[in-house]
Write an enzyme that holds these catalytic residues in place. Structure first.
Site, mmCIF file in Angstrom:
data_model
loop_
_atom_site.group_PDB
_atom_site.id
_atom_site.type_symbol
_atom_site.label_atom_id
_atom_site.label_comp_id
_atom_site.label_asym_id
_atom_site.label_seq_id
_atom_site.Cartn_x
_atom_site.Cartn_y
_atom_site.Cartn_z
ATOM 1 N N SER A 62 0.865 -1.177 0.000
ATOM 2 C CA SER A 62 0.000 0.000 0.000
ATOM 3 C C SER A 62 0.899 1.224 0.000
ATOM 4 C CB SER A 62 -0.885 -0.016 1.246
ATOM 5 O OG SER A 62 -1.913 0.932 1.108
ATOM 6 N N GLU A 63 0.714 2.102 -0.982
ATOM 7 C CA GLU A 63 1.693 3.175 -1.206
ATOM 8 C C GLU A 63 1.776 4.179 -0.059
ATOM 9 O OE1 GLU A 63 -0.265 3.973 -4.760
ATOM 10 O OE2 GLU A 63 -1.170 5.833 -4.120
#
Lengths: 218, 233
Positions: A45-46
């Site tokens: 998840s960025e």
């Protein structure tokens, strides 16, 4: 024809054991629900989480623990947290094996547009430009036509570009397409969809080579 | 003696003037400096340039400063989820520079690492590349992106100490440690404030040298944009 869950299910068949995968917002997020039995993938998840767990139970919701879509999530065994520069560092340096994202348009040369409709909608690119500029393998999950019924698989993108020549594969409600130098190569048809129908809905060059199998989802 | 502890947000931001360039940590509403935003709204400073990944929602986070028209320019990567923002942007009242999220993070990092610029492939061949220097390395094109210059960086941490050392929690870390390194003056608001020596040096994310002012925040709402849950079997 597939619904959005079918698109996600079909993309999940592209996952391989040990893959690090970044899933974009929307249909791509659903891919996590269909990871095939017996393989392990680690979701990135960025916003700074490697190893996204399932949604929390109501009594474990944590405002400090969200995914890139700003949904509450959990960690899983082996998870780690990091800052946003390191997050894009692992993306830029090619550690993420597969990126799945949505798009407004994809062109037959692999260009993608998904961040802006001039004068109408400006949400921004978020992490999409970083992802498409560096990812080794990019699959686009999207509807085949827009709300006006126009093809989103084009000769050239008409909207502002997110990245050049980067998309490798497209999965829509109608079929699976590889991007090859000549255009969109039809690999599989969605259940009940004819090649002629796909041709009619595809503006970009469609390559139909021999008999096209209907996809098998289960 | 190091004197970094201030009593509250009002004191921490008291010298922020009209026209200041401010970095604000957070991703969406996660890890945003709630107390300082409230203080900025109360102080009423105007014509601010805000560097922040997102712009809050209509009635929370940076959205509160948009509503009071205190923001002249936003530098962000994603600004959905905020109707007032979109209205001000499309009508031209608000200036907006959209940049890729990894570029935003790395431009903060460059400042904190004392590097004037970085090369990134993000945005090559797009609107983002217009007017920027490009260079080829090993057959691939990259854009030159400059380190940010800002007057203040305002971050939110979980724990901090009197020397300004910071520890972040879960995904509320996001841009906070990067912006903490990048402010000419860095202000940190923390949930828990300790005396120097009480935090384990091995667990510090941001060394205190980067932090000029620190205070213990209060009444954190920690609003969640999308509560998603699963049912117990």
């Amino acid at each position: 024809m597939l619904d959005k869950f079918g698109i996600a299910k079909r993309i999940a068949k592209e996952l391989q054991d040990g893959y690090y995968v970044n899933l974009g917002i929307g249909i791509p997020t659903l891919v996590a629900n269909y990871v095939p039995e017996g393989i392990e993938v680690i979701l990135q998840s960025e916003n700074g989480l490697l190893g996204i767990g399932p949604f929390p139970y109501a009594d474990e919701v944590d405002a400090d623990l969200i995914n890139a879509g700003k949904q509450t999530v959990t960690t899983t065994n082996g998870s780690s947290f990091f800052d946003s520069a390191m997050s894009f560092g692992m993306i830029r340096s090619g550690r993420v094996d597969l990126t799945v994202l949505g798009a407004m348009e994809v062109a037959e040369n692999g260009d993608i547009a998904n961040w802006k409709i001039p004068g109408k909608m400006v949400k921004g690119m978020g992490g999409a430009m970083d992802l498409v500029a560096s990812a080794k393998n990019i699959i686009v999950a999207m509807q085949h036509v827009n709300k006006a019924g126009e093809s989103k698989l084009l000769k050239r993108c008409s909207l502002p570009i997110t990245g050049l020549g980067c998309v490798k594969k497209v999965v829509t409600e109608l079929g699976v397409f590889d991007i090859v130098p000549e255009g969109f190569k039809l690999l599989e048809r969605a259940p009940g969809v004819s090649v002629d129908y796909i041709k009619e809905k595809t503006e970009g060059n469609l390559i139909v080579d021999g008999e096209i199998p209907e996809m098998i989802l289960d | 003696m190091l004197k970094k502890i201030v009593s509250n947000a009002d004191e921490a931001i008291k010298d922020i003037q009209d026209g200041a360039v401010i970095m604000l940590g957070g991703f969406g509403l996660c890890g945003i400096p709630e107390n300082s935003i409230t203080a900025l709204v109360k102080k009423g400073v105007k014509n601010l340039t805000c560097i922040s990944n997102n712009a809050g929602v209509d009635d929370f986070g940076i959205g509160l400063m948009l509503k009071t028209r205190q923001v002249k320019k936003m530098i962000s990567s994603y600004v959905g989820e905020n109707a007032e923002f979109e209205r001000q942007l499309l009508s031209g009242e608000l200036e907006v520079e959209l940049i890729p999220q990894g570029t935003l993070a790395t431009r903060c990092m460059a400042t904190g690492y004392g590097m004037p610029a970085i090369y990134t492939p993000a945005g090559v061949g797009t609107e983002v590349a217009v007017g920027k220097e490009t260079r080829e390395f090993d057959g691939k094109m990259y854009l030159l992106e400059h380190a940010f210059k800002s007057d203040f960086a305002i971050v939110k941490a979980w724990k901090g100490d009197s020397h300004g050392n910071l520890i972040f929690r879960a995904t509320s870390r996001n841009f906070n440690p990067l912006m903490a390194m990048a402010g000419k003056i860095t202000i940190a608001e923390v949930e828990e404030l300790y005396e120097a020596g009480e935090l384990n040096p091995d667990e510090i994310h941001t060394p205190g040298i980067y932090v000029n002012r620190i205070f213990k925040g209060s009444d954190y709402e920690k609003r969640i944009e999308q509560v998603t849950t699963r049912l117990k079997a």
